[in-house]
Design an enzyme around this catalytic site. Structure first.
Site, PDB file in Angstrom:
ATOM      1  N   ASN A 120       0.866  -1.178   0.000  1.00 27.63           N
ATOM      2  CA  ASN A 120       0.000   0.000   0.000  1.00 27.63           C
ATOM      3  C   ASN A 120       0.905   1.232   0.000  1.00 27.63           C
ATOM      4  O   ASN A 120       1.501   1.562   1.021  1.00 27.63           O
ATOM      5  CB  ASN A 120      -0.889  -0.041   1.257  1.00 27.63           C
ATOM      6  N   LYS A 158       0.118   4.270  -0.256  1.00 27.98           N
ATOM      7  CA  LYS A 158      -0.524   5.441   0.373  1.00 27.98           C
ATOM      8  C   LYS A 158      -0.261   6.709  -0.458  1.00 27.98           C
ATOM      9  O   LYS A 158      -0.176   6.616  -1.676  1.00 27.98           O
ATOM     10  CB  LYS A 158      -0.040   5.581   1.828  1.00 27.98           C
ATOM     11  N   HIS A 190      -9.419   1.001   5.045  1.00 33.99           N
ATOM     12  CA  HIS A 190      -8.143   1.200   5.738  1.00 33.99           C
ATOM     13  C   HIS A 190      -8.355   2.121   6.938  1.00 33.99           C
ATOM     14  O   HIS A 190      -9.170   3.045   6.877  1.00 33.99           O
ATOM     15  CB  HIS A 190      -7.101   1.791   4.777  1.00 33.99           C
ATOM     16  N   GLU A 232      -6.777   4.515   8.041  1.00 32.10           N
ATOM     17  CA  GLU A 232      -6.592   5.943   7.752  1.00 32.10           C
ATOM     18  C   GLU A 232      -7.838   6.532   7.086  1.00 32.10           C
ATOM     19  O   GLU A 232      -8.192   7.689   7.309  1.00 32.10           O
ATOM     20  CB  GLU A 232      -5.335   6.137   6.874  1.00 32.10           C
ATOM     21  N   GLU A 280      -5.434  -5.146  10.600  1.00 31.95           N
ATOM     22  CA  GLU A 280      -4.380  -4.158  10.824  1.00 31.95           C
ATOM     23  C   GLU A 280      -4.615  -3.439  12.151  1.00 31.95           C
ATOM     24  O   GLU A 280      -5.365  -2.455  12.202  1.00 31.95           O
ATOM     25  CB  GLU A 280      -4.367  -3.132   9.694  1.00 31.95           C
ATOM     26  N   GLY A 308       2.560   1.951  10.885  1.00 33.29           N
ATOM     27  CA  GLY A 308       3.509   3.055  10.745  1.00 33.29           C
ATOM     28  C   GLY A 308       4.204   3.439  12.040  1.00 33.29           C
ATOM     29  O   GLY A 308       4.844   4.481  12.126  1.00 33.29           O
ATOM     30  N   SER A 363       3.524  -2.446  10.303  1.00 36.12           N
ATOM     31  CA  SER A 363       4.981  -2.499  10.500  1.00 36.12           C
ATOM     32  C   SER A 363       5.614  -3.843  10.140  1.00 36.12           C
ATOM     33  O   SER A 363       6.557  -4.283  10.790  1.00 36.12           O
ATOM     34  CB  SER A 363       5.343  -2.095  11.928  1.00 36.12           C
TER      35      SER A 363
HETATM   36  P1  PGA Z   1       2.928   0.037   7.707  1.00 32.89           P
HETATM   37  O1  PGA Z   1       1.470   0.265   7.100  1.00 32.89           O
HETATM   38  O2  PGA Z   1       3.459  -1.235   7.104  1.00 32.89           O
HETATM   39  O3  PGA Z   1       3.711   1.243   7.300  1.00 32.89           O
HETATM   40  O4  PGA Z   1       2.772  -0.081   9.189  1.00 32.89           O
HETATM   41  C1  PGA Z   1       0.591  -0.805   6.929  1.00 32.89           C
HETATM   42  C2  PGA Z   1      -0.706  -0.321   6.351  1.00 32.89           C
HETATM   43  O5  PGA Z   1      -1.177   0.764   6.729  1.00 32.89           O
HETATM   44  O6  PGA Z   1      -1.299  -0.989   5.494  1.00 32.89           O
END
Ligand code: PGA
Length: 252
Positions: A9, A11, A97, A99, A169, A175, A215
Site C-alpha cells: 500500500n 498510500k 483502511h 486511515e 491491521e 507506521g 509495521s
Molecule cells: P505500515 O502500514 O506497514 O507502514 O505499518 C501498513 C498499512 O497501513 O497498510
C-alpha cells in the site's frame, strides 16, 4: 487452497516518475521468482494507476486501488468510482483502511456500501479493520474486530466471499514500528476465521485469505507469515522500497 498475498500500500507516496520506477523494479525482481501460490499486488495512488498498470503489464504483479467511492457516478467532486477502476483493468480495491476510517470519516455503513459497489463491478475487495490501542489495552479488541467485520461484510451472500480478502491491521501497529507479535496475529486471525465459519461455512472461512498489516518488514515477516492463519501482509512503509518489498515476497 487460499492464496498467500503480499500487497504493498503506497498510500500518498511517490510521484509519477517514482511510481513507474518502483513498479519497474518490483516487476524486474518478481520475474526471477517462482511465486507458486503467492500473489504480489502494488497499490499506487489514483493519479499513478494508469502508468503503473502499463509498467506491470504482462508480469505477475497485480495493481490495486487504495479506495473508491460507493456511488455509480455523478456529482461527487474529487471522487473515483468502481467502474473507473475496472476500466483501467484493475481487479482489486482496498476498502476500510484505518486511515480512511479515522481521517476521512468512513463508517461501517459507508464501507458496507463501498463493498457492495465494488463487488457489483467485479472488483475484489481487500477489506481492512483493526482495533486501536485502547481497545487492546481494555481487552476489547476481539469485539471491535468482530463488529467491523460484521457491519462491513456479513450482509453478503456466501458466494460473494470469493472476492473478499481480509486484512487485520491493529491501528497501534501501523507506521509505528510496533508490530503485533506473531502469536497476537495468529490469535486474532484464528478468531476471525472462526467468526466467518460460524456465520457462513468452514469452507468459506478456509478459503478466505487473511492478511496482517502493521509495521511488517523483512526482519519480522518470515515469523509472522509462518503462522497458520496468516496468509500474507498488507505492507505500508516497507513497500516503498523494492528491495524490502521483494524480501517480504520471498519470505514465503
Ligand atoms: P505500515 O502500514 O506497514 O507502514 O505499518 C501498513 C498499512 O497501513 O497498510
Amino acid at each position: 487452497m487460499r492464496k498467500q498475498i503480499v500487497a504493498g500500500n503506497w498510500k500518498m507516496n511517490k510521484n509519477i516518475q517514482e511510481s513507474i520506477q518502483l513498479a519497474n523494479e518490483v516487476v524486474a525482481n518478481v520475474q526471477g521468482l517462482t511465486l507458486n501460490n503467492t500473489r504480489v499486488i502494488v497499490t499506487p495512488t489514483f493519479v499513478n494507476l494508469t502508468e503503473v498498470v502499463r509498467a506491470t503489464d504482462g508480469s505477475a504483479v497485480e495493481v490495486a486501488a487504495q479506495n473508491m467511492h460507493q456511488a455509480k457516478s455523478g456529482a461527487f467532486t474529487g471522487e473515483i468510482s468502481a467502474e473507473m477502476l475496472t476500466s483501467l483493468g484493475l481487479k482489486t480495491v482496498i476498502l476500510g483502511h484505518s486511515e480512511r476510517r479515522e481521517y476521512f470519516g468512513e463508517t461501517d455503513a459507508i464501507l458496507a456500501e463501498k463493498v457492495n459497489a465494488a463487488l457489483a463491478n467485479n472488483l475484489e475487495v481487500i477489506f481492512c479493520f483493526g482495533e486501536v490501542l485502547e481497545d487492546r489495552k481494555s481487552d476489547n479488541h476481539f469485539n471491535v474486530v468482530e463488529s467491523q467485520i460484521k457491519n462491513g461484510l456479513f450482509h453478503l451472500e456466501a458466494s460473494a466471499w470469493e472476492n473478499i480478502v481480509l486484512a487485520y491491521e491493529p491501528v497501534w501497529a501501523i507506521g509505528t514500528g510496533e508490530t503485533a507479535s506473531p502469536e497476537q496475529a495468529q490469535e486474532m486471525h484464528a478468531f476471525i476465521r472462526k467468526i466467518v465459519a460460524d456465520k457462513y461455512t468452514t469452507e468459506v472461512a478456509e478459503n478466505v485469505s487473511i492478511l496482517y498489516g502493521g509495521s511488517v518488514k523483512p526482519s519480522n515477516s518470515k515469523e509472522i507469515f509462518s503462522k497458520e492463519d496468516v496468509d500474507g501482509g498488507l505492507i505500508g512503509g516497507a513497500a516503498l522500497n523494492a528491495e524490502d518489498f521483494i524480501a517480504l515476497v520471498k519470505s514465503f
